[in-house]
Design a protein around this motif. Structure first.
Motif, PDB file in Angstrom:
ATOM      1  N   GLY A 124       0.799  -1.216   0.000  1.00 46.27           N
ATOM      2  CA  GLY A 124       0.000   0.000   0.000  1.00 46.27           C
ATOM      3  C   GLY A 124       0.827   1.258   0.000  1.00 46.27           C
ATOM      4  O   GLY A 124       2.060   1.221  -0.061  1.00 46.27           O
ATOM      5  N   ASP A 125       0.148   2.362   0.090  1.00 52.03           N
ATOM      6  CA  ASP A 125       0.760   3.687   0.090  1.00 52.03           C
ATOM      7  C   ASP A 125       0.723   4.229   1.525  1.00 52.03           C
ATOM      8  O   ASP A 125      -0.347   4.568   2.034  1.00 52.03           O
ATOM      9  CB  ASP A 125      -0.011   4.604  -0.852  1.00 52.03           C
ATOM     10  CG  ASP A 125       0.586   5.991  -0.975  1.00 52.03           C
ATOM     11  OD1 ASP A 125       1.519   6.329  -0.207  1.00 52.03           O
ATOM     12  OD2 ASP A 125       0.117   6.751  -1.833  1.00 52.03           O
ATOM     13  N   TRP A 126       1.873   4.308   2.160  1.00 50.27           N
ATOM     14  CA  TRP A 126       1.966   4.770   3.541  1.00 50.27           C
ATOM     15  C   TRP A 126       1.421   6.188   3.688  1.00 50.27           C
ATOM     16  O   TRP A 126       0.738   6.503   4.656  1.00 50.27           O
ATOM     17  CB  TRP A 126       3.405   4.687   4.036  1.00 50.27           C
ATOM     18  CG  TRP A 126       3.690   5.498   5.253  1.00 50.27           C
ATOM     19  CD1 TRP A 126       4.455   6.630   5.342  1.00 50.27           C
ATOM     20  CD2 TRP A 126       3.191   5.263   6.588  1.00 50.27           C
ATOM     21  NE1 TRP A 126       4.463   7.106   6.630  1.00 50.27           N
ATOM     22  CE2 TRP A 126       3.695   6.282   7.419  1.00 50.27           C
ATOM     23  CE3 TRP A 126       2.367   4.303   7.152  1.00 50.27           C
ATOM     24  CZ2 TRP A 126       3.408   6.369   8.776  1.00 50.27           C
ATOM     25  CZ3 TRP A 126       2.076   4.386   8.514  1.00 50.27           C
ATOM     26  CH2 TRP A 126       2.606   5.407   9.305  1.00 50.27           C
ATOM     27  N   ALA A 127       1.693   7.064   2.736  1.00 49.31           N
ATOM     28  CA  ALA A 127       1.283   8.472   2.839  1.00 49.31           C
ATOM     29  C   ALA A 127      -0.238   8.611   2.931  1.00 49.31           C
ATOM     30  O   ALA A 127      -0.744   9.427   3.705  1.00 49.31           O
ATOM     31  CB  ALA A 127       1.814   9.269   1.654  1.00 49.31           C
ATOM     32  N   THR A 128      -0.974   7.821   2.172  1.00 48.42           N
ATOM     33  CA  THR A 128      -2.439   7.926   2.165  1.00 48.42           C
ATOM     34  C   THR A 128      -3.101   6.855   3.033  1.00 48.42           C
ATOM     35  O   THR A 128      -4.307   6.889   3.236  1.00 48.42           O
ATOM     36  CB  THR A 128      -2.986   7.779   0.737  1.00 48.42           C
ATOM     37  OG1 THR A 128      -2.660   6.474   0.243  1.00 48.42           O
ATOM     38  CG2 THR A 128      -2.427   8.860  -0.179  1.00 48.42           C
ATOM     39  N   LYS A 129      -2.315   5.904   3.511  1.00 49.10           N
ATOM     40  CA  LYS A 129      -2.815   4.761   4.311  1.00 49.10           C
ATOM     41  C   LYS A 129      -3.794   3.901   3.513  1.00 49.10           C
ATOM     42  O   LYS A 129      -4.690   3.282   4.064  1.00 49.10           O
ATOM     43  CB  LYS A 129      -3.484   5.210   5.618  1.00 49.10           C
ATOM     44  CG  LYS A 129      -2.677   6.151   6.474  1.00 49.10           C
ATOM     45  CD  LYS A 129      -1.378   5.570   6.951  1.00 49.10           C
ATOM     46  CE  LYS A 129      -0.633   6.485   7.875  1.00 49.10           C
ATOM     47  NZ  LYS A 129       0.029   7.618   7.252  1.00 49.10           N
ATOM     48  N   GLU A 130      -3.606   3.843   2.206  1.00 46.30           N
ATOM     49  CA  GLU A 130      -4.474   3.030   1.348  1.00 46.30           C
ATOM     50  C   GLU A 130      -3.736   1.781   0.892  1.00 46.30           C
ATOM     51  O   GLU A 130      -2.608   1.851   0.413  1.00 46.30           O
ATOM     52  CB  GLU A 130      -4.932   3.837   0.129  1.00 46.30           C
ATOM     53  CG  GLU A 130      -5.914   4.924   0.496  1.00 46.30           C
ATOM     54  CD  GLU A 130      -6.475   5.628  -0.718  1.00 46.30           C
ATOM     55  OE1 GLU A 130      -6.606   4.986  -1.784  1.00 46.30           O
ATOM     56  OE2 GLU A 130      -6.781   6.821  -0.596  1.00 46.30           O
ATOM     57  N   ILE A 131      -4.414   0.653   1.053  1.00 43.63           N
ATOM     58  CA  ILE A 131      -3.880  -0.618   0.572  1.00 43.63           C
ATOM     59  C   ILE A 131      -4.297  -0.773  -0.879  1.00 43.63           C
ATOM     60  O   ILE A 131      -5.446  -0.504  -1.235  1.00 43.63           O
ATOM     61  CB  ILE A 131      -4.408  -1.773   1.443  1.00 43.63           C
ATOM     62  CG1 ILE A 131      -3.817  -1.647   2.850  1.00 43.63           C
ATOM     63  CG2 ILE A 131      -4.066  -3.123   0.828  1.00 43.63           C
ATOM     64  CD1 ILE A 131      -4.318  -2.655   3.846  1.00 43.63           C
ATOM     65  N   LEU A 132      -3.359  -1.187  -1.728  1.00 47.39           N
ATOM     66  CA  LEU A 132      -3.662  -1.340  -3.150  1.00 47.39           C
ATOM     67  C   LEU A 132      -4.667  -2.473  -3.351  1.00 47.39           C
ATOM     68  O   LEU A 132      -4.499  -3.570  -2.800  1.00 47.39           O
ATOM     69  CB  LEU A 132      -2.389  -1.634  -3.948  1.00 47.39           C
ATOM     70  CG  LEU A 132      -1.316  -0.558  -3.924  1.00 47.39           C
ATOM     71  CD1 LEU A 132      -0.117  -0.993  -4.755  1.00 47.39           C
ATOM     72  CD2 LEU A 132      -1.852   0.764  -4.447  1.00 47.39           C
ATOM     73  N   GLU A 133      -5.668  -2.195  -4.130  1.00 48.90           N
ATOM     74  CA  GLU A 133      -6.701  -3.197  -4.400  1.00 48.90           C
ATOM     75  C   GLU A 133      -6.074  -4.422  -5.059  1.00 48.90           C
ATOM     76  O   GLU A 133      -5.264  -4.313  -5.975  1.00 48.90           O
ATOM     77  CB  GLU A 133      -7.771  -2.602  -5.316  1.00 48.90           C
ATOM     78  CG  GLU A 133      -8.945  -3.511  -5.512  1.00 48.90           C
ATOM     79  CD  GLU A 133     -10.062  -2.857  -6.298  1.00 48.90           C
ATOM     80  OE1 GLU A 133     -10.842  -3.606  -6.887  1.00 48.90           O
ATOM     81  OE2 GLU A 133     -10.150  -1.615  -6.309  1.00 48.90           O
ATOM     82  N   GLY A 134      -6.415  -5.581  -4.562  1.00 53.76           N
ATOM     83  CA  GLY A 134      -5.914  -6.832  -5.120  1.00 53.76           C
ATOM     84  C   GLY A 134      -4.489  -7.180  -4.719  1.00 53.76           C
ATOM     85  O   GLY A 134      -3.922  -8.139  -5.228  1.00 53.76           O
ATOM     86  N   SER A 135      -3.897  -6.400  -3.798  1.00 54.89           N
ATOM     87  CA  SER A 135      -2.493  -6.640  -3.448  1.00 54.89           C
ATOM     88  C   SER A 135      -2.305  -7.592  -2.270  1.00 54.89           C
ATOM     89  O   SER A 135      -1.187  -7.991  -1.982  1.00 54.89           O
ATOM     90  CB  SER A 135      -1.790  -5.317  -3.119  1.00 54.89           C
ATOM     91  OG  SER A 135      -2.203  -4.834  -1.842  1.00 54.89           O
ATOM     92  N   CYS A 136      -3.376  -7.956  -1.585  1.00 57.80           N
ATOM     93  CA  CYS A 136      -3.257  -8.798  -0.391  1.00 57.80           C
ATOM     94  C   CYS A 136      -3.219 -10.274  -0.746  1.00 57.80           C
ATOM     95  O   CYS A 136      -3.964 -10.733  -1.616  1.00 57.80           O
ATOM     96  CB  CYS A 136      -4.422  -8.551   0.563  1.00 57.80           C
ATOM     97  SG  CYS A 136      -4.471  -6.883   1.234  1.00 57.80           S
ATOM     98  N   GLY A 137      -2.367 -10.989  -0.025  1.00 55.06           N
ATOM     99  CA  GLY A 137      -2.358 -12.436  -0.139  1.00 55.06           C
ATOM    100  C   GLY A 137      -3.500 -13.014   0.681  1.00 55.06           C
ATOM    101  O   GLY A 137      -4.266 -12.281   1.305  1.00 55.06           O
ATOM    102  N   PRO A 138      -3.601 -14.338   0.717  1.00 55.61           N
ATOM    103  CA  PRO A 138      -4.668 -14.955   1.512  1.00 55.61           C
ATOM    104  C   PRO A 138      -4.492 -14.700   3.006  1.00 55.61           C
ATOM    105  O   PRO A 138      -3.377 -14.597   3.504  1.00 55.61           O
ATOM    106  CB  PRO A 138      -4.533 -16.443   1.217  1.00 55.61           C
ATOM    107  CG  PRO A 138      -3.481 -16.593   0.188  1.00 55.61           C
ATOM    108  CD  PRO A 138      -2.800 -15.294   0.006  1.00 55.61           C
ATOM    109  N   MET A 139      -5.618 -14.609   3.697  1.00 60.26           N
ATOM    110  CA  MET A 139      -5.603 -14.417   5.152  1.00 60.26           C
ATOM    111  C   MET A 139      -5.129 -15.689   5.843  1.00 60.26           C
ATOM    112  O   MET A 139      -5.407 -16.785   5.397  1.00 60.26           O
ATOM    113  CB  MET A 139      -7.007 -14.092   5.674  1.00 60.26           C
ATOM    114  CG  MET A 139      -7.452 -12.694   5.417  1.00 60.26           C
ATOM    115  SD  MET A 139      -6.727 -11.578   6.606  1.00 60.26           S
ATOM    116  CE  MET A 139      -7.967 -10.319   6.660  1.00 60.26           C
TER     117      MET A 139
END
Length: 145
Positions: A124-139
């Motif tokens: 994600g982008d630390w400055a905006t605190k937004e996680i990039l869509e589709g960037s997460c692995g499985p929980m």
């Protein structure tokens, strides 16, 4: 006079309907910056990584460990949720490693015992605190003992 009163009632009803249909979130997303102090136990349970990040949770002391794997201009993030036995989220947040590719960072949290901890590695982008869509692995899930 009558028209303005009706218009006011219509606007008020519309506003109430809009508020009533917005899902409530009972918890606030915690945003934490991971530091350079490592967890003392060194025991870790890694979630499946992504191309840019790895995230770990160590239940002995409630430590999150976040590794930035790729020089891509984004930060590695551990997205986490603390859930009760019914699956309701009690707390949740993100632990950020903004220090760049090849770094490993740690964050100690004080989480309730005997609850589920779900977490995933994201980018994600630390400055905006937004996680990039589709960037997460499985929980990954663990019961915090």
């Amino acid at each position: 006079m009558k028209k303005s009163r009706i218009a006011t009632l219509v606007l008020a009803a519309g506003a109430f309907t809009a508020l009533a249909t917005v899902p409530a979130q009972a918890w606030t997303t915690e945003q934490d910056l991971a530091g350079t102090t490592p967890n003392p136990s060194g025991v870790s349970d890694w979630a499946p990584g992504t191309s840019g990040a790895r995230a770990c949770f160590d239940m002995y002391g409630d430590w999150f460990i976040v590794r930035d794997k790729t020089k891509d201009g984004y930060s590695a993030v551990a997205l986490w949720r603390l859930k009760d036995a019914n699956g309701s989220v009690m707390r949740g947040g993100n632990v950020w490693n903004k220090d760049g590719a090849g770094t490993l960072r740690w964050k100690n949290k004080d989480l309730a015992e005997e609850y589920y901890v779900d977490w995933a590695a994201c980018v994600g982008d630390w400055a905006t605190k937004e996680i990039l869509e589709g960037s997460c692995g499985p929980m990954r899930r663990i019961i915090n003992n």
